[in-house]
Motif scaffolding. Structure first.
Motif, PDB file in Angstrom:
ATOM      1  N   THR A 112      36.292 -44.573   8.583  1.00 55.58           N
ATOM      2  CA  THR A 112      36.805 -43.226   9.007  1.00 55.58           C
ATOM      3  C   THR A 112      37.922 -43.247   7.367  1.00 55.58           C
ATOM      4  O   THR A 112      38.434 -43.999   6.691  1.00 55.58           O
ATOM      5  CB  THR A 112      37.974 -43.232   9.844  1.00 55.58           C
ATOM      6  OG1 THR A 112      38.719 -43.810   9.533  1.00 55.58           O
ATOM      7  CG2 THR A 112      37.888 -43.361  10.805  1.00 55.58           C
ATOM      8  N   GLY A 113      37.990 -42.004   7.097  1.00 55.55           N
ATOM      9  CA  GLY A 113      38.658 -41.220   6.250  1.00 55.55           C
ATOM     10  C   GLY A 113      37.481 -41.741   5.187  1.00 55.55           C
ATOM     11  O   GLY A 113      36.234 -41.807   4.929  1.00 55.55           O
ATOM     12  N   ASP A 114      38.127 -41.466   3.720  1.00 54.36           N
ATOM     13  CA  ASP A 114      37.134 -41.109   2.303  1.00 54.36           C
ATOM     14  C   ASP A 114      37.088 -43.119   1.844  1.00 54.36           C
ATOM     15  O   ASP A 114      38.186 -43.304   0.951  1.00 54.36           O
ATOM     16  CB  ASP A 114      37.849 -40.880   1.194  1.00 54.36           C
ATOM     17  CG  ASP A 114      37.390 -40.200  -0.401  1.00 54.36           C
ATOM     18  OD1 ASP A 114      36.279 -40.763  -0.149  1.00 54.36           O
ATOM     19  OD2 ASP A 114      38.032 -39.373  -1.511  1.00 54.36           O
ATOM     20  N   ALA A 115      36.473 -43.438   1.844  1.00 51.92           N
ATOM     21  CA  ALA A 115      35.516 -44.670   1.540  1.00 51.92           C
ATOM     22  C   ALA A 115      35.000 -45.010   0.090  1.00 51.92           C
ATOM     23  O   ALA A 115      34.883 -45.766  -0.001  1.00 51.92           O
ATOM     24  CB  ALA A 115      35.438 -45.780   2.584  1.00 51.92           C
ATOM     25  N   SER A 116      34.757 -44.005  -1.092  1.00 50.88           N
ATOM     26  CA  SER A 116      34.196 -44.557  -1.853  1.00 50.88           C
ATOM     27  C   SER A 116      34.594 -45.084  -3.004  1.00 50.88           C
ATOM     28  O   SER A 116      34.431 -45.802  -3.830  1.00 50.88           O
ATOM     29  CB  SER A 116      34.635 -42.479  -2.884  1.00 50.88           C
ATOM     30  OG  SER A 116      35.611 -42.426  -2.657  1.00 50.88           O
ATOM     31  N   ILE A 117      35.896 -45.720  -2.971  1.00 51.58           N
ATOM     32  CA  ILE A 117      36.948 -46.860  -3.790  1.00 51.58           C
ATOM     33  C   ILE A 117      35.477 -48.151  -3.274  1.00 51.58           C
ATOM     34  O   ILE A 117      35.160 -48.563  -4.241  1.00 51.58           O
ATOM     35  CB  ILE A 117      38.037 -46.920  -3.284  1.00 51.58           C
ATOM     36  CG1 ILE A 117      38.564 -47.575  -4.632  1.00 51.58           C
ATOM     37  CG2 ILE A 117      38.381 -47.684  -2.128  1.00 51.58           C
ATOM     38  CD1 ILE A 117      39.919 -48.192  -4.053  1.00 51.58           C
ATOM     39  N   LEU A 118      35.001 -48.224  -2.742  1.00 56.51           N
ATOM     40  CA  LEU A 118      34.653 -49.297  -1.731  1.00 56.51           C
ATOM     41  C   LEU A 118      32.508 -48.673  -3.025  1.00 56.51           C
ATOM     42  O   LEU A 118      32.400 -50.200  -3.265  1.00 56.51           O
ATOM     43  CB  LEU A 118      34.211 -49.533  -0.853  1.00 56.51           C
ATOM     44  CG  LEU A 118      35.016 -49.422  -0.004  1.00 56.51           C
ATOM     45  CD1 LEU A 118      34.411 -49.900   1.522  1.00 56.51           C
ATOM     46  CD2 LEU A 118      35.953 -50.411   0.159  1.00 56.51           C
ATOM     47  N   ASN A 119      32.531 -48.041  -3.972  1.00 60.97           N
ATOM     48  CA  ASN A 119      30.770 -47.602  -4.444  1.00 60.97           C
ATOM     49  C   ASN A 119      31.650 -48.043  -5.759  1.00 60.97           C
ATOM     50  O   ASN A 119      30.381 -47.862  -6.090  1.00 60.97           O
ATOM     51  CB  ASN A 119      30.887 -46.440  -3.855  1.00 60.97           C
ATOM     52  CG  ASN A 119      29.888 -46.821  -2.599  1.00 60.97           C
ATOM     53  OD1 ASN A 119      29.864 -47.379  -1.595  1.00 60.97           O
ATOM     54  ND2 ASN A 119      30.871 -45.225  -1.864  1.00 60.97           N
ATOM     55  N   SER A 120      33.015 -48.396  -6.302  1.00 59.64           N
ATOM     56  CA  SER A 120      33.547 -47.547  -7.157  1.00 59.64           C
ATOM     57  C   SER A 120      33.213 -49.527  -7.929  1.00 59.64           C
ATOM     58  O   SER A 120      33.498 -49.455  -8.891  1.00 59.64           O
ATOM     59  CB  SER A 120      34.419 -47.610  -7.387  1.00 59.64           C
ATOM     60  OG  SER A 120      35.742 -48.614  -6.841  1.00 59.64           O
ATOM     61  N   GLU A 121      32.893 -50.442  -7.313  1.00 62.10           N
ATOM     62  CA  GLU A 121      33.259 -51.689  -7.685  1.00 62.10           C
ATOM     63  C   GLU A 121      31.847 -51.718  -9.139  1.00 62.10           C
ATOM     64  O   GLU A 121      30.474 -51.375  -9.300  1.00 62.10           O
ATOM     65  CB  GLU A 121      32.780 -53.038  -7.270  1.00 62.10           C
ATOM     66  CG  GLU A 121      32.981 -54.133  -7.612  1.00 62.10           C
ATOM     67  CD  GLU A 121      31.949 -55.657  -6.703  1.00 62.10           C
ATOM     68  OE1 GLU A 121      32.412 -56.263  -7.076  1.00 62.10           O
ATOM     69  OE2 GLU A 121      32.089 -54.536  -5.798  1.00 62.10           O
TER      70      GLU A 121
END
Length: 318
Positions: free
Chosen positions: A309-318
């Protein structure tokens, strides 16, 4: 001069090979599986040093929000702790990753250990001289889940007043109000394991996974009471208990619900995580097949697919 140059070389070398810390605050019930995750993660990524700190999930959240302690990741025994106390200022997403259920742990030397079973355990816990342990509901999800289990007992077993007879609490818990002749309270559920093994208490409300990890005897509770069956979500809602809210003097009403753990990457106000890359790598490792194998080996069923849930776009930043 040569000696000074050599010392400088050693210092530079030490700095260049210094490991990057990944600071994780997590629920006490995750201590055993996360220790194993740490070992396997550092084997795969030797440039990182995972630093873990266990506490009740709500206590973990308050270290971040009130004490401003630095952390990269927080893993909670109740995903709602992240929703209620961290999002949106200190976290942007929540991953529901494993489940659990409540159990009653005991030892061979617990009073009436040779009698207790799935039918008579409420009556045995009420007997004179029997001491019972649970964690603090205001600091630890296992604590308020213990309260909800006791309330569900009244409905399922038809024992009027069981909750009040056992704990003596009203609709909320204030520190120090327990009946010390009957009840022992500690900040988190794993703090009570030593008391159980030392026979200072007879029975302990605890997660089934923790009881299994520590080789304890435990009583499996009926699904109507254990908070472990997603199909009984509506049934569990009939039990409620108040815990302290975000601000002093405020309260949150907890309703019975199937047990789901949550994990997130911590953001400190307008700052990014302290170790963004390391935090992302650890989350992805946890959600990998290796992470699943470790969690399920330790008695916690993986949620597949994980609910984000929420904005997990950070997980695609690696």
């Amino acid at each position: 001069m040569v000696k000074k140059v050599f010392i400088m070389f050693l210092l530079v070398s030490a700095i260049s090979f210094a490991k990057e810390k990944i600071i994780i605050f997590h629920a006490g019930s995750l201590s055993v599986p996360f220790a194993q995750l740490e070992k396997e993660f550092e084997k795969k990524y030797p440039q990182y040093d995972v630093v873990r700190e266990a506490a009740g999930s709500r206590a973990c959240a308050r270290k971040i929000t009130e004490l401003k302690r630095p952390a990269d990741i927080m893993a909670s025994a109740d995903y709602k702790v992240i929703d209620n106390l961290l999002i949106p200022e200190y976290a942007k997403f929540n991953i529901h990753f494993v489940t659990n259920e409540m159990a009653i742990a005991y030892t061979e030397k617990s009073k009436y250990a040779d009698e207790i079973n799935a039918r008579n355990w409420p009556e045995i816990l009420l007997r004179k001289g029997v001491k019972v342990g649970h964690s603090n509901p205001n600091l630890d999800p296992c604590g308020y889940r213990s309260m909800l289990v006791a309330k569900l007992v009244e409905r399922y077993y038809g024992i009027n007043g069981f909750f009040e007879k056992l704990f003596g609490y009203g609709e909320s818990y204030e520190n120090g109000e327990e009946n010390k002749k009957k009840v022992v309270v500690r900040p988190k559920e794993t703090d009570l394991l030593g008391l159980l093994e030392a026979h200072a208490i007879d029975y302990l409300f605890i997660y089934k996974s923790v009881a299994k990890q520590h080789g304890l005897k435990f009583l499996e509770l009926p699904k109507e009471v254990s908070l472990g069956d997603s199909k009984l979500a509506d049934y569990y809602k009939s039990a409620t208990f108040k815990i302290t809210g975000k601000k002093p003097g405020t309260w949150i009403v907890k309703k019975g619900a199937p047990m789901v753990y949550g994990i997130t990457i911590v953001e400190h106000g307008d700052k990014l995580p302290l170790n963004k890359e390391g935090a992302v790598k650890f989350i992805k490792f946890l959600l990998s097949e290796k992470g699943k194998e470790i969690m399920e080996r330790n008695g916690q069923k993986f949620i597949e697919p994980s609910v984000i849930t929420g904005d997990a776009s950070i997980l695609n930043s690696e």
